[in-house]
Design a protein around this motif. Structure first.
Motif, PDB file in Angstrom:
ATOM      1  N   ALA A   1       0.831  -1.208   0.000  1.00 28.21           N
ATOM      2  CA  ALA A   1       0.000   0.000   0.000  1.00 28.21           C
ATOM      3  C   ALA A   1       0.868   1.261   0.000  1.00 28.21           C
ATOM      4  CB  ALA A   1      -0.936  -0.026   1.206  1.00 28.21           C
ATOM      5  N   HIS A   2       1.755   1.365  -0.990  1.00 29.72           N
ATOM      6  CA  HIS A   2       2.665   2.508  -1.093  1.00 29.72           C
ATOM      7  C   HIS A   2       2.992   2.767  -2.560  1.00 29.72           C
ATOM      8  CE1 HIS A   2       3.309   2.263   3.239  1.00 29.72           C
ATOM      9  NE2 HIS A   2       3.357   0.952   3.057  1.00 29.72           N
ATOM     10  N   SER A   3       3.338   3.998  -2.891  1.00 30.06           N
ATOM     11  CA  SER A   3       3.648   4.355  -4.275  1.00 30.06           C
ATOM     12  C   SER A   3       5.136   4.537  -4.545  1.00 30.06           C
ATOM     13  CB  SER A   3       2.893   5.637  -4.662  1.00 30.06           C
ATOM     14  OG  SER A   3       3.341   6.722  -3.868  1.00 30.06           O
ATOM     15  N   THR A   4       5.992   4.148  -3.586  1.00 35.57           N
ATOM     16  CA  THR A   4       7.437   4.221  -3.798  1.00 35.57           C
ATOM     17  C   THR A   4       8.116   2.912  -3.393  1.00 35.57           C
ATOM     18  OG1 THR A   4       7.769   5.285  -1.643  1.00 35.57           O
ATOM     19  CG2 THR A   4       7.603   6.741  -3.575  1.00 35.57           C
ATOM     20  N   ALA A   5       7.420   1.808  -3.637  1.00 36.18           N
ATOM     21  CA  ALA A   5       7.967   0.470  -3.411  1.00 36.18           C
ATOM     22  C   ALA A   5       7.396  -0.430  -4.495  1.00 36.18           C
ATOM     23  CB  ALA A   5       7.600  -0.048  -2.028  1.00 36.18           C
ATOM     24  N   GLY A   6       7.990  -1.579  -4.684  1.00 42.43           N
ATOM     25  CA  GLY A   6       7.510  -2.498  -5.706  1.00 42.43           C
ATOM     26  C   GLY A   6       7.503  -3.928  -5.212  1.00 42.43           C
ATOM     27  N   LEU A   7       6.691  -4.753  -5.861  1.00 42.40           N
ATOM     28  CA  LEU A   7       6.611  -6.185  -5.594  1.00 42.40           C
ATOM     29  C   LEU A   7       6.830  -6.928  -6.900  1.00 42.40           C
ATOM     30  CD1 LEU A   7       3.408  -6.401  -3.373  1.00 42.40           C
ATOM     31  CD2 LEU A   7       5.737  -6.764  -2.609  1.00 42.40           C
ATOM     32  N   PHE A   8       7.617  -7.989  -6.845  1.00 44.52           N
ATOM     33  CA  PHE A   8       7.840  -8.802  -8.038  1.00 44.52           C
ATOM     34  C   PHE A   8       8.432 -10.133  -7.616  1.00 44.52           C
ATOM     35  CE2 PHE A   8      11.331  -5.864  -7.349  1.00 44.52           C
ATOM     36  CZ  PHE A   8      12.489  -6.642  -7.451  1.00 44.52           C
ATOM     37  N   THR A   9       8.629 -11.031  -8.579  1.00 43.07           N
ATOM     38  CA  THR A   9       9.315 -12.283  -8.306  1.00 43.07           C
ATOM     39  C   THR A   9      10.692 -12.224  -8.946  1.00 43.07           C
ATOM     40  OG1 THR A   9       8.418 -13.395 -10.257  1.00 43.07           O
ATOM     41  CG2 THR A   9       7.172 -13.624  -8.202  1.00 43.07           C
ATOM     42  N   ILE A  10      11.628 -12.895  -8.299  1.00 43.84           N
ATOM     43  CA  ILE A  10      13.013 -12.917  -8.766  1.00 43.84           C
ATOM     44  C   ILE A  10      13.695 -14.111  -8.115  1.00 43.84           C
ATOM     45  CG2 ILE A  10      13.942 -11.507  -6.883  1.00 43.84           C
ATOM     46  CD1 ILE A  10      15.702 -10.046  -8.918  1.00 43.84           C
ATOM     47  N   GLU A  11      14.794 -14.564  -8.690  1.00 43.10           N
ATOM     48  CA  GLU A  11      15.669 -15.472  -7.962  1.00 43.10           C
ATOM     49  C   GLU A  11      16.444 -14.590  -6.995  1.00 43.10           C
ATOM     50  OE1 GLU A  11      19.393 -18.545  -8.490  1.00 43.10           O
ATOM     51  OE2 GLU A  11      18.341 -17.868 -10.284  1.00 43.10           O
ATOM     52  N   ASN A  12      16.134 -14.695  -5.725  1.00 38.87           N
ATOM     53  CA  ASN A  12      16.646 -13.763  -4.722  1.00 38.87           C
ATOM     54  C   ASN A  12      18.074 -14.124  -4.326  1.00 38.87           C
ATOM     55  OD1 ASN A  12      16.678 -11.660  -2.888  1.00 38.87           O
ATOM     56  ND2 ASN A  12      15.681 -12.844  -1.295  1.00 38.87           N
ATOM     57  N   GLU A  13      19.023 -13.728  -5.166  1.00 38.81           N
ATOM     58  CA  GLU A  13      20.434 -13.967  -4.870  1.00 38.81           C
ATOM     59  C   GLU A  13      21.204 -12.675  -5.103  1.00 38.81           C
ATOM     60  OE1 GLU A  13      23.140 -14.193  -7.169  1.00 38.81           O
ATOM     61  OE2 GLU A  13      21.936 -13.838  -8.930  1.00 38.81           O
ATOM     62  N   ASP A  14      22.386 -12.578  -4.506  1.00 41.93           N
ATOM     63  CA  ASP A  14      23.159 -11.328  -4.504  1.00 41.93           C
ATOM     64  C   ASP A  14      23.358 -10.733  -5.899  1.00 41.93           C
ATOM     65  OD1 ASP A  14      23.405 -11.355  -1.758  1.00 41.93           O
ATOM     66  OD2 ASP A  14      25.395 -12.270  -1.771  1.00 41.93           O
ATOM     67  N   GLY A  15      23.731 -11.550  -6.866  1.00 41.76           N
ATOM     68  CA  GLY A  15      23.989 -11.045  -8.210  1.00 41.76           C
ATOM     69  C   GLY A  15      22.765 -10.415  -8.840  1.00 41.76           C
ATOM     70  N   LEU A  16      21.631 -11.081  -8.745  1.00 41.84           N
ATOM     71  CA  LEU A  16      20.409 -10.533  -9.340  1.00 41.84           C
ATOM     72  C   LEU A  16      19.891  -9.323  -8.578  1.00 41.84           C
ATOM     73  CD1 LEU A  16      18.503 -13.704 -10.522  1.00 41.84           C
ATOM     74  CD2 LEU A  16      19.470 -11.886 -11.934  1.00 41.84           C
ATOM     75  N   ARG A  17      20.062  -9.305  -7.254  1.00 41.45           N
ATOM     76  CA  ARG A  17      19.662  -8.111  -6.504  1.00 41.45           C
ATOM     77  C   ARG A  17      20.481  -6.908  -6.981  1.00 41.45           C
ATOM     78  NH1 ARG A  17      19.364 -11.921  -2.268  1.00 41.45           N
ATOM     79  NH2 ARG A  17      21.431 -11.321  -1.510  1.00 41.45           N
ATOM     80  N   HIS A  18      21.789  -7.099  -7.160  1.00 42.28           N
ATOM     81  CA  HIS A  18      22.649  -6.035  -7.689  1.00 42.28           C
ATOM     82  C   HIS A  18      22.215  -5.637  -9.097  1.00 42.28           C
ATOM     83  CE1 HIS A  18      26.299  -3.781  -8.633  1.00 42.28           C
ATOM     84  NE2 HIS A  18      26.294  -4.440  -9.781  1.00 42.28           N
ATOM     85  N   ASP A  19      21.982  -6.633  -9.956  1.00 40.24           N
ATOM     86  CA  ASP A  19      21.577  -6.364 -11.342  1.00 40.24           C
ATOM     87  C   ASP A  19      20.266  -5.596 -11.408  1.00 40.24           C
ATOM     88  OD1 ASP A  19      23.834  -7.730 -12.194  1.00 40.24           O
ATOM     89  OD2 ASP A  19      22.735  -9.590 -12.642  1.00 40.24           O
TER      90      ASP A  19
END
Length: 140
Positions: A44-62
């Motif tokens: 319930a905010h306009s400056t955050a996001g939700l999505f799916t990802i492989e939650n690992e360091d490299g992809l978080r950085h990417d």
């Protein structure tokens, strides 16, 4: 057919923070006691996001780097000029990523891929208190 609702309070630490919500979603589905259905996860905010990802360091950085390339912080946004809060890029990024997603579940388990996690990403220019709503519709 019934419904179940769980509200999460999440504190992010900084812009670009990624918080894994997968276990929270699984827990909410278990608490609902539904075997089959669909879960809607909404922030319930306009400056955050939700999505799916492989939650690992490299992809978080990417992901952080990709958002910077697509929606640079340094651009002059009309929102900055109007409000002076320096987070115009945060609103744009949120609009593109989205603030909700739906996840079906079967036998009480979310139908996520092997390397797929549900995450919240802080897009504002500082950490915030966030409210995440998990609304579930299902059958026992």
């Amino acid at each position: 057919m019934g419904s179940f609702r769980k509200v999460l309070k999440i504190r992010t630490s900084a812009e670009g923070d990624i918080v894994d919500l997968t276990e929270d979603l699984s827990s909410a589905i278990r608490s609902s006691q539904f075997k089959e259905g669909i879960a809607c996860v909404f922030i319930a905010h306009s400056t955050a996001g939700l999505f799916t990802i492989e939650n690992e360091d490299g992809l978080r950085h990417d992901m952080r780097e990709a958002l910077q390339r697509l929606f640079p912080k340094e651009l002059e946004y009309e929102h900055h000029l109007r409000w002076g809060d320096g987070n115009g890029h945060s609103h744009i990024r949120s609009a593109f990523l989205g603030t909700s997603l739906s996840v079906p579940f079967h036998e009480g388990v979310p139908d996520l891929g092997t390397w797929q996690q549900v995450v919240l990403m802080e897009l504002d220019n500082r950490g915030r208190d966030r409210k995440v709503i998990i609304q579930i519709i299902g059958d026992h």
